[in-house]
Design a protein around this motif. Structure first.
Motif, PDB file in Angstrom:
ATOM      1  N   GLY A 160      57.264  62.517  50.518  1.00  0.00           N
ATOM      2  CA  GLY A 160      57.812  61.596  51.495  1.00  0.00           C
ATOM      3  C   GLY A 160      57.398  60.179  51.180  1.00  0.00           C
ATOM      4  N   SER A 161      58.335  59.235  51.304  1.00  0.00           N
ATOM      5  CA  SER A 161      58.077  57.794  51.259  1.00  0.00           C
ATOM      6  C   SER A 161      58.257  57.176  49.876  1.00  0.00           C
ATOM      7  N   GLY A 162      58.771  55.954  49.900  1.00  0.00           N
ATOM      8  CA  GLY A 162      58.683  55.087  48.744  1.00  0.00           C
ATOM      9  C   GLY A 162      57.254  54.576  48.611  1.00  0.00           C
ATOM     10  N   ALA A 163      57.040  53.671  47.647  1.00  0.00           N
ATOM     11  CA  ALA A 163      55.659  53.237  47.419  1.00  0.00           C
ATOM     12  C   ALA A 163      55.571  51.829  46.851  1.00  0.00           C
ATOM     13  N   ASP A 164      56.553  50.993  47.112  1.00  0.00           N
ATOM     14  CA  ASP A 164      56.468  49.648  46.538  1.00  0.00           C
ATOM     15  C   ASP A 164      56.130  48.580  47.573  1.00  0.00           C
ATOM     16  N   THR A 165      55.659  49.030  48.742  1.00  0.00           N
ATOM     17  CA  THR A 165      55.044  48.113  49.699  1.00  0.00           C
ATOM     18  C   THR A 165      53.695  48.708  50.082  1.00  0.00           C
ATOM     19  N   HIS A 166      52.801  47.878  50.559  1.00  0.00           N
ATOM     20  CA  HIS A 166      51.473  48.384  50.927  1.00  0.00           C
ATOM     21  C   HIS A 166      51.570  49.417  52.043  1.00  0.00           C
ATOM     22  N   ALA A 167      52.475  49.220  52.979  1.00  0.00           N
ATOM     23  CA  ALA A 167      52.611  50.158  54.093  1.00  0.00           C
ATOM     24  C   ALA A 167      53.101  51.518  53.620  1.00  0.00           C
ATOM     25  N   THR A 168      54.063  51.543  52.678  1.00  0.00           N
ATOM     26  CA  THR A 168      54.582  52.833  52.218  1.00  0.00           C
ATOM     27  C   THR A 168      53.634  53.532  51.258  1.00  0.00           C
ATOM     28  N   VAL A 169      52.829  52.789  50.525  1.00  0.00           N
ATOM     29  CA  VAL A 169      51.815  53.419  49.672  1.00  0.00           C
ATOM     30  C   VAL A 169      50.919  54.324  50.500  1.00  0.00           C
ATOM     31  N   ALA A 170      50.551  53.870  51.688  1.00  0.00           N
ATOM     32  CA  ALA A 170      49.679  54.671  52.549  1.00  0.00           C
ATOM     33  C   ALA A 170      50.338  55.990  52.937  1.00  0.00           C
ATOM     34  N   ASN A 171      51.672  55.998  53.060  1.00  0.00           N
ATOM     35  CA  ASN A 171      52.374  57.243  53.387  1.00  0.00           C
ATOM     36  C   ASN A 171      52.262  58.282  52.275  1.00  0.00           C
ATOM     37  N   CYS A 172      52.233  57.807  51.049  1.00  0.00           N
ATOM     38  CA  CYS A 172      52.324  58.728  49.911  1.00  0.00           C
ATOM     39  C   CYS A 172      51.108  59.638  49.795  1.00  0.00           C
ATOM     40  N   ILE A 173      49.959  59.144  50.166  1.00  0.00           N
ATOM     41  CA  ILE A 173      48.741  59.946  50.149  1.00  0.00           C
ATOM     42  C   ILE A 173      48.149  59.871  51.547  1.00  0.00           C
ATOM     43  N   PRO A 174      48.683  60.651  52.497  1.00  0.00           N
ATOM     44  CA  PRO A 174      48.288  60.493  53.901  1.00  0.00           C
ATOM     45  C   PRO A 174      46.798  60.752  54.101  1.00  0.00           C
ATOM     46  N   ASN A 175      46.135  59.810  54.742  1.00  0.00           N
ATOM     47  CA  ASN A 175      44.712  60.009  55.012  1.00  0.00           C
ATOM     48  C   ASN A 175      44.528  60.737  56.337  1.00  0.00           C
ATOM     49  N   MET A 176      43.309  60.774  56.820  1.00  0.00           N
ATOM     50  CA  MET A 176      43.000  61.576  58.001  1.00  0.00           C
ATOM     51  C   MET A 176      43.648  61.046  59.276  1.00  0.00           C
ATOM     52  N   ALA A 177      44.227  59.850  59.233  1.00  0.00           N
ATOM     53  CA  ALA A 177      44.919  59.330  60.411  1.00  0.00           C
ATOM     54  C   ALA A 177      46.285  59.987  60.601  1.00  0.00           C
ATOM     55  N   TYR A 178      46.779  60.651  59.568  1.00  0.00           N
ATOM     56  CA  TYR A 178      48.095  61.294  59.633  1.00  0.00           C
ATOM     57  C   TYR A 178      47.960  62.729  60.133  1.00  0.00           C
ATOM     58  N   PRO A 179      49.024  63.276  60.707  1.00  0.00           N
ATOM     59  CA  PRO A 179      48.999  64.700  61.075  1.00  0.00           C
ATOM     60  C   PRO A 179      49.094  65.565  59.814  1.00  0.00           C
ATOM     61  N   PRO A 180      48.787  66.851  59.910  1.00  0.00           N
ATOM     62  CA  PRO A 180      48.935  67.739  58.756  1.00  0.00           C
ATOM     63  C   PRO A 180      50.393  67.797  58.292  1.00  0.00           C
ATOM     64  N   GLU A 181      50.548  67.994  56.986  1.00  0.00           N
ATOM     65  CA  GLU A 181      51.854  68.116  56.309  1.00  0.00           C
ATOM     66  C   GLU A 181      52.979  67.322  56.981  1.00  0.00           C
ATOM     67  N   PRO A 182      52.868  65.988  57.085  1.00  0.00           N
ATOM     68  CA  PRO A 182      53.830  65.200  57.867  1.00  0.00           C
ATOM     69  C   PRO A 182      55.238  65.155  57.288  1.00  0.00           C
ATOM     70  N   PHE A 183      55.399  65.463  55.987  1.00  0.00           N
ATOM     71  CA  PHE A 183      56.700  65.299  55.355  1.00  0.00           C
ATOM     72  C   PHE A 183      57.282  66.602  54.818  1.00  0.00           C
ATOM     73  N   VAL A 184      56.756  67.727  55.297  1.00  0.00           N
ATOM     74  CA  VAL A 184      57.257  69.006  54.803  1.00  0.00           C
ATOM     75  C   VAL A 184      58.732  69.189  55.144  1.00  0.00           C
ATOM     76  N   TYR A 185      59.203  68.549  56.204  1.00  0.00           N
ATOM     77  CA  TYR A 185      60.612  68.687  56.586  1.00  0.00           C
ATOM     78  C   TYR A 185      61.544  68.125  55.510  1.00  0.00           C
ATOM     79  N   LEU A 186      61.078  67.141  54.768  1.00  0.00           N
ATOM     80  CA  LEU A 186      61.900  66.573  53.703  1.00  0.00           C
ATOM     81  C   LEU A 186      62.059  67.559  52.544  1.00  0.00           C
ATOM     82  N   ALA A 187      60.980  68.229  52.198  1.00  0.00           N
ATOM     83  CA  ALA A 187      61.060  69.259  51.159  1.00  0.00           C
ATOM     84  C   ALA A 187      61.932  70.418  51.622  1.00  0.00           C
ATOM     85  N   SER A 188      61.783  70.794  52.885  1.00  0.00           N
ATOM     86  CA  SER A 188      62.556  71.904  53.439  1.00  0.00           C
ATOM     87  C   SER A 188      64.051  71.606  53.386  1.00  0.00           C
TER      88      SER A 188
END
Length: 683
Positions: free
Chosen positions: A260-288
Motif C-alpha cells: 500500500g502507498s506511493g513513497a515519493d513524499t515524506h508522508a507516504t514513505v511512512a505508510n510503506c513501512i507502518p510503525n506501531m502507530a498503525y493498525p495491524p495489516e492496514p493494507f491487506v485489502y489492496l492485496a486481496s
C-alpha cells in the motif's frame, strides 16, 4: 500447530516449490561491501533459512544499472556487472542449503535516488520532474536510454539466474522507474510511453519482454507494485487493478507482491513501512482486491507481525504468501517456533522501525530488541550453555538488565534480578504510556515470559544496595541501574526549585498535565514528541520547542512524518531553532524565556507547565559501591568486547563486575541490549 497448518502448505510458483507460506520480502540490509553480498550478508539471510522461512528475498532496490547508484546511499546490491555472479553463487548455496528459496529485488530507481555519488549520473525519469523525498533533480529520459535500460534489466536477471537464485522480483513500487512511467504524477510524455494508461504501461511490459527473451519462460520473475498510491495526482486503486490484470495476463509475470502507498513524499514513505502507530495489516485489502483479479500468486507484507494474523490472511484467501520481514528481523527463527508450538517464545516485532530508520540514515539494519540480527557472525540467536554454572546477580530491570538476566539464564547460570520498582521494563515501561506507543511494551512482555521460563529469581520493589547484592555471593554482578532525567543541566531551568518537570514525570503519571504546557525537547527523539502527544491527547495546549532544525529530528524517516501528522492535527505549535534560556515564576504562571539559536533574540511564553526532555544521567552509586571489591575493578576489556571474545577472568577471590546500558552512558534500547548480550554470552 493445527491453527497454523495453512501456513505450512507448500506453494509452487512455476517450477519452484516453497516449503511454507511465510516469506521475508526485499529490503535494504546495508550489509554489502562495495555493493557485493559478502559474509555478513550471507549469514543474515542464512539465519532466516535455518529458522524455517519458506523464502527470503534479499537486496531491496538492487540496482540493474550504473545510472541508478543505489549502493551509494544505502549499500544496495550492485547487479550491474557480472562480478556479482560468484557472490550470488555463494549466497544461493548457503540459503538454499538451509532449505529456503532465495530471490532478489531488481530495479532502476530513475529519479528516486541521489545523483551525487557513484559516477555522479544525471538521473532519469519519464518527464524530468524533481523527486521530493530525496530532493533529486533529473532529466527527461530519451528513447535511446529507455532501450538501453530495458536491456540492463534483462542482463541483471540473467546474472541472478547464473548465480543460482530461484527467481527475481522487479520493483514497480515506491516510485521506481517502472511505476514512474505508470503514474500521471511523474509521466507527462506525449510519445508512445505517455498519455493513455496503455502507453504508460508500455515501458514496464517491454522490460518483462526483454527479460523473458534472455532467461526464458521457466525462470521465476515477479513484480512488486502498489495497490493504491494514496496521492491525489497519482495512481488510484482502479488504475492499479488494471495494471495488475494486464501484467498478469501477459504471461510474463509469475507473482505479484502488493504493498500500500506511493513513497515519493515524506508522508507516504511512512505508510510503506507502518510503525506501531498503525493498525495491524492496514493494507491487506489492496492485496486481496488484486488477488481476486489475477491468476498468479499474490504476496503481501505490511505490518503483519504474528502467526495468528498470518494464518487468517492466508486462510481467508487475501493472498498466497505472507511477507513477515520485520518479524524476521526481530526473530529469524519465527517459523520454527510456530512449527514447534513455541509461539510464546517468538520475539515479536513491536513496530519501532529502528531497522528501517537506520537504513534511511545509511546505517546497517539492526533490530531494536534483537542485538544478534545482522551480527550472526559474532552474536548468537540461540545461546549455548556454559561449561560451568555461576551465580549471576543483575541489578535493574530495564532492557539492559533483562537481557543480561536472560542470556545468563540461557547459559545455565543461577540468576537473580533486582528491580526497585514494582514492574520490569525501565524506560520502556514509561515510553509505552504515550499514545500510539503501547506496542513498545511488547519488548518487556517477551522478556518477562522468557525470564519466567528460564527460572530467573526476580525480586521486584527492592532497591538493592551493595549488602543485598553481596549477600548472594555472586560470581558475576551486572549493574543495569539506568539513568535519571537530566533536567538540572542548565541553572536557568531551576529544576531544584521545581519550575520544570521531566518527560518521565508526565508519561509515568507522576505529574498531571498542565492546561497550557511547553515541552522543551533537547534530544529530538521519541521522548519529546511522544510527551507532547500525550499532553495534547489530554487536552493540554502544547508548544514543543527544540534547538534542532526540526521537531522530532532524531525519530527517523518513517517515524517523524507520523508524529508531524499526529501533533499538527492536534494543533501543537512547533518552534525549532530555539533554546530554553531561563524560567521564572510570575504569579500563578511560569515564564519560559526562549532564545533563538542563531540570532539570540529572546521572547517569553506564559504557561502552566514546562517539561524538559534532555535525556538521562547515569545512576552509578551502586556501581561505585561495588567497584573496589571486584576482581576486574569494574572494567570491561574493550578489545575483547569489540572482538566478541570472552572477557578476562583475572586471578583472585570475589566477583567480576560490569555495568551496562544507561548507567554507563545514555543509550537507546538496542544499545542497552547489545551491551548485555555481548558480555553475558561468554560468562
Amino acid at each position: 500447530m493445527s491453527q497454523f497448518d495453512v501456513l505450512f502448505r507448500p506453494l509452487t510458483i512455476k517450477n519452484l516449490t516453497l516449503r511454507n507460506r511465510i516469506v521475508s520480502t526485499p529490503h535494504g540490509e546495508v550489509y554489502t561491501e562495495g555493493g557485493m553480498p559478502t559474509e555478513r550478508y550471507r549469514a543474515y539471510h542464512t539465519e532466516k533459512a535455518k529458522g524455517g522461512i519458506g523464502m527470503t528475498m534479499c537486496g531491496g532496490s538492487s540496482s540493474v544499472s550504473i545510472t541508478s547508484p543505489t549502493p551509494v546511499w544505502w549499500g544496495a546490491v550492485d547487479v550491474s556487472h557480472d562480478r556479482i555472479i560468484p557472490y550470488f553463487e555463494k549466497l544461493s548455496a548457503s540459503v538454499q542449503g538451509a532449505g529456503a528459496a532465495l530471490m532478489i529485488q531488481l530495479t532502476h530507481m530513475g529519479r528516486r535516488t541521489s545523483w551525487h555519488g557513484g559516477g555522479w549520473p544525471h538521473l532519469v525519469s519519464p518527464s524530468g520532474i524533481r523527486e521530493p523525498v530525496h530532493n533529486a533533480t533529473c532529466k527527461t529520459i530519451e528513447t535511446e536510454e529507455i532501450e538501453h535500460i530495458i536491456g540492463e534489466y534483462a542482463q541483471a536477471v540473467r546474472r541472478a539466474k547464473d548465480g543460482g537464485l530461484d527467481g527475481v522480483e522487479i520493483s514497480a513500487a515506491h516510485q521506481h522507474l517502472i511505476d514512474q512511467f505508470w503514474s500521471p504524477r511523474t509521466n507527462q510524455r506525449t510519445d508512445k510511453y505517455g498519455g493513455s494508461l496503455a502507453n504508460r504501461m508500455r515501458f514496464g511490459l517491454e522490460v518483462f519482454e526483454a527479460i523473458r527473451n534472455v532467461v526464458g519462460d521457466d525462470y521465476v520473475v515477479g513484480m512488486r507494485m502498489a495497490g493504491d498510491e494514496f496521492l491525489p495526482d497519482g495512481l488510484g486503486q482502479d488504475e492499479l487493478l488494471e495494471i495488475a490484470r494486464t501484467y498478469a495476463a501477459s504471461g510474463m509475470v509469475d507473482f505479484i507482491d502488493v504493498i500500500g502507498s506511493g513513497a515519493d513524499t515524506h508522508a507516504t514513505v511512512a505508510n510503506c513501512i507502518p510503525n506501531m502507530a498503525y493498525p495491524p495489516e492496514p493494507f491487506v485489502y489492496l492485496a486481496s482486491a488484486i488477488k481476486a483479479e489475477v491468476d498468479v500468486p499474490v504476496i503481501h507484507a505490511q505490518n503483519i507481525k504474528d502467526p495468528m494474523s498470518a494464518a487468517r490472511i492466508i486462510s481467508e484467501g487475501h493472498c498466497d504468501l505472507v511477507g513477515m520481514t520485520r518479524a524476521h528481523i526481530a526473530d529469524p527463527h519465527f517459523v520454527n517456533k510456530v512449527r514447534d508450538d513455541k509461539v510464546d517464545q517468538i520475539k515479536q516485532c513491536v513496530g519501532a522501525n529502528y531497522c528501517i530508520n537506520r537504513q534511511y540514515d545509511g546505517l546497517d539494519v539492526l533490530c531494536v530488541q534483537n542485538a544478534a540480527t545482522g551480527r550472526e557472525q559474532t552474536m548468537p540467536h540461540q545461546i549455548p550453555r556454559a561449561e560451568a554454572k555461576r551465580r549471576v546477580v543483575v541489578i535493574g530491570g530495564g532492557p539492559a538488565g533483562m537481557e543480561a538476566a536472560r542470556v545468563s539464564a540461557e547459559r545455565g547460570h543461577d540468576v537473580t534480578l533486582f528491580e526497585k520498582s514494582e514492574r520490569l521494563g525501565g524506560q520502556v515501561e514509561i515510553a509505552s504510556k504515550a499514545p500510539a506507543r503501547d506496542q513498545i511494551a511488547g519488548i518487556t512482555r517477551w522478556f518477562m515470559m522468557e525470564l519466567k521460563r528460564l527460572g530467573v529469581d526476580i525480586r521486584l520493589a527492592i532497591e538493592a544496595g551493595a549488602d543485598e547484592v553481596l549477600a548472594l555471593e555472586p560470581d558475576v554482578i551486572m549493574v543495569a541501574t539506568g539513568g535519571r532525567p537530566f533536567i538540572d543541566q542548565s541553572p536557568g531551568w531551576h529544576a531544584d526549585e521545581g519550575l520544570v518537570v521531566s518527560s518521565h514525570d508526565i508519561l509515568s503519571g507522576a505529574v498531571e498535565p498542565g492546561a497550557n504546557a511547553l515541552v522543551f525537547d533537547v534530544t529530538s527523539g521519541y521522548a519529546g514528541v511522544s510527551c507532547a502527544d500525550y499532553l495534547a491527547n489530554r487536552e493540554s495546549l502544547v508548544e514543543i520547542v527544540t534547538p534542532d532544525l526540526a521537531v522530532g529530528e532524531a525519530t527517523g524517516g518513517t517515524t517523524q512524518p507520523v508524529y508531524n501528522k499526529r501533533l499538527m492535527s492536534q494543533e501543537v505549535v512547533f518552534t525549532p531553532n530555539t533554546s530554553l534560556a531561563d524560567v521564572y515564576r510570575e504569579g500563578d504562571q511560569l515564564i519560559a524565556v526562549l532564545a533563538n539559536e542563531y540570532s539570540g533574540a529572546e521572547e517569553e511564553r506564559a504557561v502552566d507547565q514546562i517539561v524538559v526532555e534532555n535525556g538521562v544521567r547515569p545512576r552509578e552509586d551502586l556501581y561505585y559501591a561495588l567497584k573496589d571489591g571486584s576482581r576486574n575493578r569494574g572494567q570491561t576489556d574493550m578489545e575483547a568486547l569489540f572482538a566478541a571474545t570472552p572477557q578476562p577472568t583475572y586471578d583472585g577471590e570475589g566477583y567480576l563486575l560490569y555495568r551496562v546500558g544507561d548507567c554507563v552512558s545514555p543509550r537507546d534500547i538496542h544499545g542497552a541490549i547489545y551491551d548485555s548480550l555481548r558480555l553475558a554470552k561468554d560468562f
